[in-house]
Design a protein around this motif. Structure first.
Motif, mmCIF file in Angstrom:
data_model
loop_
_atom_site.group_PDB
_atom_site.id
_atom_site.type_symbol
_atom_site.label_atom_id
_atom_site.label_comp_id
_atom_site.label_asym_id
_atom_site.label_seq_id
_atom_site.Cartn_x
_atom_site.Cartn_y
_atom_site.Cartn_z
ATOM 1 N N TYR A 1 0.843 -1.193 0.000
ATOM 2 C CA TYR A 1 0.000 0.000 0.000
ATOM 3 C C TYR A 1 0.876 1.239 0.000
ATOM 4 O O TYR A 1 1.866 1.324 0.727
ATOM 5 N N ILE B 1 1.287 -4.752 3.862
ATOM 6 C CA ILE B 1 0.123 -4.816 4.735
ATOM 7 C C ILE B 1 -0.386 -6.252 4.807
ATOM 8 O O ILE B 1 -0.482 -6.930 3.791
ATOM 9 N N ASP C 1 -3.790 -7.808 5.912
ATOM 10 C CA ASP C 1 -5.132 -7.312 6.196
ATOM 11 C C ASP C 1 -6.078 -8.475 6.439
ATOM 12 O O ASP C 1 -5.945 -9.535 5.838
#
Length: 84
Positions: free
Chosen positions: A62, A72, A74
């Motif tokens: 990101y 990231i 997530d």
């Protein structure tokens, strides 16, 4: 794919954007994601929605405001009612 509505105060700290520079929607989120990671991200979310498995996990890069990418990891989940 559903809209993303989860930009909290940590987002601004992690990625360097000011509150007036961020749109809380899917298009903005995807525009900051590394182009090579978008297809996998969308696929993971869509497959989870089809299976109604609830929880999904995906990693991607990101874009930070300074122009570098951050890795990231997530995860999220879907909440449904009797109508889906």
């Amino acid at each position: 794919m559903v809209d993303i509505e989860a930009v909290g105060s940590n987002y601004y700290k992690l990625f360097g954007f000011g509150i007036d520079e961020v749109e809380d929607n899917r298009e903005f989120w995807l525009s900051k994601m590394h182009p090579d990671d978008r297809k996998q991200y969308i696929s993971v979310i869509n497959e989870s929605m089809k299976r109604l498995s609830g929880v999904w996990n995906v990693s991607y890069r990101y874009l930070h405001k300074m122009g570098t990418y951050r890795k990231i990891s997530d995860r999220g989940f879907f909440i449904t009612d009797e109508n889906g």
